[in-house]
Motif scaffolding. Structure first.
Motif, PDB file in Angstrom:
ATOM      1  N   ILE A 186      -2.578   5.873   1.632  1.00 44.33           N
ATOM      2  CA  ILE A 186      -3.912   5.663   2.202  1.00 44.33           C
ATOM      3  C   ILE A 186      -4.541   7.032   2.384  1.00 44.33           C
ATOM      4  O   ILE A 186      -3.986   7.897   3.071  1.00 44.33           O
ATOM      5  CB  ILE A 186      -3.829   4.990   3.599  1.00 44.33           C
ATOM      6  CG1 ILE A 186      -3.002   3.708   3.545  1.00 44.33           C
ATOM      7  CG2 ILE A 186      -5.217   4.752   4.180  1.00 44.33           C
ATOM      8  CD1 ILE A 186      -3.700   2.474   3.079  1.00 44.33           C
ATOM      9  N   LYS A 190      -7.332   3.105  -0.648  1.00 42.31           N
ATOM     10  CA  LYS A 190      -5.980   2.570  -0.586  1.00 42.31           C
ATOM     11  C   LYS A 190      -5.385   2.489  -1.989  1.00 42.31           C
ATOM     12  O   LYS A 190      -6.009   1.927  -2.884  1.00 42.31           O
ATOM     13  CB  LYS A 190      -5.996   1.165   0.017  1.00 42.31           C
ATOM     14  CG  LYS A 190      -6.393   1.138   1.476  1.00 42.31           C
ATOM     15  CD  LYS A 190      -6.422  -0.287   1.973  1.00 42.31           C
ATOM     16  CE  LYS A 190      -6.750  -0.326   3.466  1.00 42.31           C
ATOM     17  NZ  LYS A 190      -6.830  -1.699   3.963  1.00 42.31           N
ATOM     18  N   TYR A 198       0.860  -1.181   0.000  1.00 45.32           N
ATOM     19  CA  TYR A 198       0.000   0.000   0.000  1.00 45.32           C
ATOM     20  C   TYR A 198       0.895   1.230   0.000  1.00 45.32           C
ATOM     21  O   TYR A 198       1.672   1.445   0.927  1.00 45.32           O
ATOM     22  CB  TYR A 198      -0.922   0.007   1.218  1.00 45.32           C
ATOM     23  CG  TYR A 198      -1.998  -1.047   1.131  1.00 45.32           C
ATOM     24  CD1 TYR A 198      -2.888  -1.051   0.055  1.00 45.32           C
ATOM     25  CD2 TYR A 198      -2.121  -2.035   2.099  1.00 45.32           C
ATOM     26  CE1 TYR A 198      -3.857  -2.030  -0.062  1.00 45.32           C
ATOM     27  CE2 TYR A 198      -3.094  -3.027   1.991  1.00 45.32           C
ATOM     28  CZ  TYR A 198      -3.957  -3.015   0.914  1.00 45.32           C
ATOM     29  OH  TYR A 198      -4.922  -3.973   0.798  1.00 45.32           O
ATOM     30  N   LEU A 226       2.169  -1.201   4.524  1.00 48.36           N
ATOM     31  CA  LEU A 226       2.055   0.194   4.105  1.00 48.36           C
ATOM     32  C   LEU A 226       3.465   0.762   4.040  1.00 48.36           C
ATOM     33  O   LEU A 226       4.183   0.728   5.047  1.00 48.36           O
ATOM     34  CB  LEU A 226       1.329   1.004   5.184  1.00 48.36           C
ATOM     35  CG  LEU A 226      -0.173   1.205   5.146  1.00 48.36           C
ATOM     36  CD1 LEU A 226      -0.878  -0.077   5.496  1.00 48.36           C
ATOM     37  CD2 LEU A 226      -0.532   2.311   6.099  1.00 48.36           C
ATOM     38  N   CYS A 252      -0.066   7.846   5.028  1.00 40.90           N
ATOM     39  CA  CYS A 252      -1.485   8.117   5.265  1.00 40.90           C
ATOM     40  C   CYS A 252      -1.732   9.619   5.211  1.00 40.90           C
ATOM     41  O   CYS A 252      -0.954  10.400   5.729  1.00 40.90           O
ATOM     42  CB  CYS A 252      -1.906   7.589   6.639  1.00 40.90           C
ATOM     43  SG  CYS A 252      -1.629   5.823   6.796  1.00 40.90           S
TER      44      CYS A 252
END
Ligand SMILES: [Zn+2]
Length: 200
Positions: free
Chosen positions: A72, A83, A69, A130, A198
């Motif tokens: 996000i 995502k 990932y 991530l 993120c």
């Protein structure tokens, strides 16, 4: 208004003079050769660009991706999480689809065009990790250097172990800078942790 008109006329006058000066130069053999070469160079450059695009497309199409990932995003209004995935091998990153194509760099526009037609999930292994994609690619290329014949599943495991080590072992900022250098990342690279990808 009259000022504008004055300026406009002045520019026309200036250009006329320049064109007059250019005319005899265009007859000069050296200048002619220079113009010819410029033209050839431009045409080769355009061919190079289109081949570069084809090469990239081929690389994306033939890659058995190892996905992480890469970004996000949480949409407050919709209350939904988006995502994006990126490949640690070829660098294909579907976060490019989140914005306008025209704001992207040339090579990210190629990714955008590829992903408009092909889905990133079609081939390969998905890791639930991530991770900033530059960091992930840097780690993968070190693994590949040390183990040129490694299979993808083992490479994914090694990648996750290396990333865990980076994240769990506390080091000073100086050491982080030299680690970034070792990984061929920018000296001021800061996106080591999962929270760094993120949006919120
Ligand atoms: Zn890939």
């Amino acid at each position: 208004m009259s000022n504008l008109k004055e300026e406009y006329d002045k520019i026309i006058e200036q250009r006329k003079k320049i064109l007059e000066e250019m005319k005899p130069l265009g007859e000069n053999e050296i200048v002619k050769r220079y113009m010819e070469l410029t033209e050839q160079n431009e045409s080769l450059f355009n061919q190079q660009l289109s081949l570069y695009k084809e090469l990239k497309m081929e690389k994306y199409a033939s890659c058995d991706h190892i996905l992480v990932y890469s970004q996000i995003d949480y949409d407050r209004y919709e209350g939904r999480t988006y995502k994006s995935c990126g490949c640690i091998k070829c660098g294909l990153d579907n976060s490019v689809l989140n914005g306008d194509r025209e704001w992207l760099s040339g090579s990210r526009q190629i990714m955008y065009d590829y992903l408009r037609k092909n889905r990133i999930y079609n081939k390969g292994i998905a890791s639930e990790v991530l991770c900033d994609l530059d960091l992930a690619q840097a780690i993968y290329s070190k693994i590949k250097q040390a183990h040129p014949d490694i299979d993808d599943e083992t490479a994914r495991k090694y990648f996750e172990i290396a990333l865990d080590d980076i994240r769990n072992i506390k080091v000073s900022d100086d050491r982080k800078a030299s680690r970034a250098k070792r990984l061929s990342l920018k000296d001021n690279f800061k996106r080591w942790n999962s929270g760094d990808v993120c949006s919120n």
